[in-house]
Scaffold this motif. Structure first.
Motif, mmCIF file in Angstrom:
data_model
loop_
_atom_site.group_PDB
_atom_site.id
_atom_site.type_symbol
_atom_site.label_atom_id
_atom_site.label_comp_id
_atom_site.label_asym_id
_atom_site.label_seq_id
_atom_site.Cartn_x
_atom_site.Cartn_y
_atom_site.Cartn_z
ATOM 1 N N GLU A 8 4.520 -6.587 -8.668
ATOM 2 C CA GLU A 8 5.404 -7.467 -8.640
ATOM 3 C C GLU A 8 6.425 -6.800 -9.695
ATOM 4 N N LEU A 378 8.456 -4.639 1.473
ATOM 5 C CA LEU A 378 8.448 -5.755 1.367
ATOM 6 C C LEU A 378 7.350 -6.864 1.186
ATOM 7 N N ALA A 383 6.157 -9.910 -0.145
ATOM 8 C CA ALA A 383 7.443 -10.237 -0.313
ATOM 9 C C ALA A 383 7.879 -11.303 0.882
ATOM 10 N N PRO A 393 10.444 -15.031 3.850
ATOM 11 C CA PRO A 393 10.317 -15.264 2.326
ATOM 12 C C PRO A 393 9.061 -16.024 1.839
ATOM 13 N N GLY A 397 8.694 -13.792 -2.528
ATOM 14 C CA GLY A 397 10.056 -12.733 -2.025
ATOM 15 C C GLY A 397 11.682 -13.816 -2.136
ATOM 16 N N ILE A 400 12.284 -12.741 -5.264
ATOM 17 C CA ILE A 400 13.841 -11.193 -5.575
ATOM 18 C C ILE A 400 15.124 -11.265 -4.416
#
Length: 452
Positions: A8, A378, A383, A393, A397, A400
């Motif tokens: 991450e 992703l 994510a 997400p 996610g 992010i």
């Protein structure tokens, strides 16, 4: 540190570098040598949102980088007259709008002029939804009621309920103590269909206790929506933030974001940083639902057919252009198709969901082929998740998306910073916005002897 944390951390670092690289490569802004000939025009079958900018405030907050001027009543009156003229221009050019967002500055700073402008917008375009922003000094119920039937959603910038923080940033003297602001907000409840309360988190030296207290008070007031923005530092605000709030060596952004999400688990998450008591079409960030929009007013941005289109920032230049019946546009920036697809991927994920079929149809694309690398990455870092034609997400996610949107807005701050320099704008054909290794802002002005 476990493998998940390592992955991450690397993903966040890559995401930051990726958007920084995109800004470096794509933000090549062309100063129009004959701007009067540029006319914003709609494309058949496309839906647009209208954005109107009100660039006036009585006082400035250190963390705010938006385009603004100190308020003078006569100047503002003339400005609103020009804004209404530009509205009529958009109608003549063939635009139709269903929704409108009024930003600033302090949008309700001259209520009579704003009222005239909103009435005209609804009469010209049949607009059904209007969102506006304001501060705690402009939410007296007797003043707000004049906008009944005009404004559907009002966003009030509170930023914090901590008196010490309010004193440091100069809001205590401007808007009153935490108790004063709470009273004003409670009195304003129920005037509009939606009242949104805006807070900022991850301020330098902000404690977890202060954050939790902000959340507790906000929820006790019970507005229809509560938005918690991460502090956005840019070249325009970094020094002012350090001077007023100090500098902290600890970055609590992700930790605080997780606390926020946990404390709002009983709310509907409208986007990565907004939480509503129930689902609504009135979005906190208009770019999520409106990837194409038309901006009117000094310093307003439009996003049309893969181009960022920029109105004159200088108030006198803007006024001269509008009064003479000319376009207010002075510059534009074109983006590649790939960058447009990536941008729309970001804003849809930020908004909470991508309908794959709708995305592909609207963009004449195949998201899994055209953005194969982005989608693979992703999924690899956990994510996003995909099922039944929808891409959503995960908790990571969303974080992010929050960091990418924060970085994107910082990039827009760079544009604003450059366009404050009238001499550079008038002597240049091209501006390249970029950051160096110390994350400071530069602009390379390519002068008139360079090919456009």
């Amino acid at each position: 540190m476990g493998l998940k944390n390592v992955v991450e951390k690397l993903a966040l670092s890559y995401a930051h570098r990726s958007i920084d690289k995109s800004l470096y490569n794509e933000f090549n802004i062309k100063i129009l040598q004959n701007p009067d000939t540029y006319i914003k025009k709609p494309k058949p079958g496309k839906s647009y949102m209208l954005y109107a900018h009100v660039p006036f405030c009585h006082t400035f907050c250190p963390y705010c980088s938006f385009h603004k001027y100190h308020y003078e009543q006569e100047v503002a009156k003339l400005y609103f007259e020009n804004l209404r003229t530009e509205l009529r221009q958009m109608k003549e050019h063939g635009f139709e709008f269903g929704s409108m967002y009024v930003g600033g500055g302090t949008t309700l700073i001259n209520e009579a002029e704003l009222e005239k402008t909103l009435i005209l917008a609804k009469d010209l375009f049949g607009i059904t939804e209007i969102s506006a922003e304001t501060d705690p000094n402009h939410i007296q119920p007797e003043s707000l009621r004049r906008f009944d039937g005009l404004i559907n959603r009002l966003s009030v910038g509170v930023q914090s309920f901590d008196d010490e923080i309010l004193k440091k940033v100069g809001r205590y003297e401007k808007f009153g103590s935490s108790a004063d602001v709470q009273k004003k907000l409670k009195n304003a409840m129920g005037v509009f269909p939606m009242l949104s309360l805006d807070l900022i988190f991850n301020l330098p030296n902000q404690t977890q206790a202060q954050l939790l207290n902000d959340i507790k008070i906000a929820k006790s007031i019970a507005p229809e929506q509560i938005t918690l923005y991460p502090l956005m530092k840019s070249n325009m605000t970094r020094d002012a933030i350090a001077k007023t709030l100090g500098v902290s060596n600890v970055d609590n952004e992700r930790k605080f974001y997780e606390i926020i999400c946990e404390n709002f688990s009983d709310y509907y998450q409208s986007n990565a940083w907004a939480f509503a008591k129930q689902k609504s079409n009135l979005k906190d960030e208009y770019v999520g639902s409106n990837s194409e929009y038309v901006g009117i007013g000094s310093g307003a941005f439009s996003f049309l057919d893969g181009e960022l289109v920029i109105n004159a920032f200088n108030l006198l230049d803007y006024a001269r252009k509008i009064k003479s019946g000319k376009s207010a546009v002075i510059a534009k920036c074109s983006f590649t198709r790939k960058e447009m697809l990536r941008y729309k991927l970001l804003i849809k994920l930020f908004d909470g969901c991508i309908d794959v079929s709708a995305y592909n149809s609207q963009n004449k694309a195949n998201i899994h082929k055209d953005l194969a690398f982005e989608m693979s990455m992703l999924k690899l870092v956990g994510a996003i998740k995909e099922s039944d034609g929808l891409i959503k997400p995960t908790d990571f996610g969303r974080y992010i998306c929050l960091t990418l949107m924060r970085d994107f807005y910082a990039g827009m701050d760079r544009v604003r910073a450059i366009f404050k320099d009238d001499a550079k704008i008038k002597s240049s054909k091209m501006l390249r916005i970029m950051s160096d290794e110390h994350d400071t802002i530069k602009a390379e002005a390519i002068l008139s002897n360079t090919a456009s």
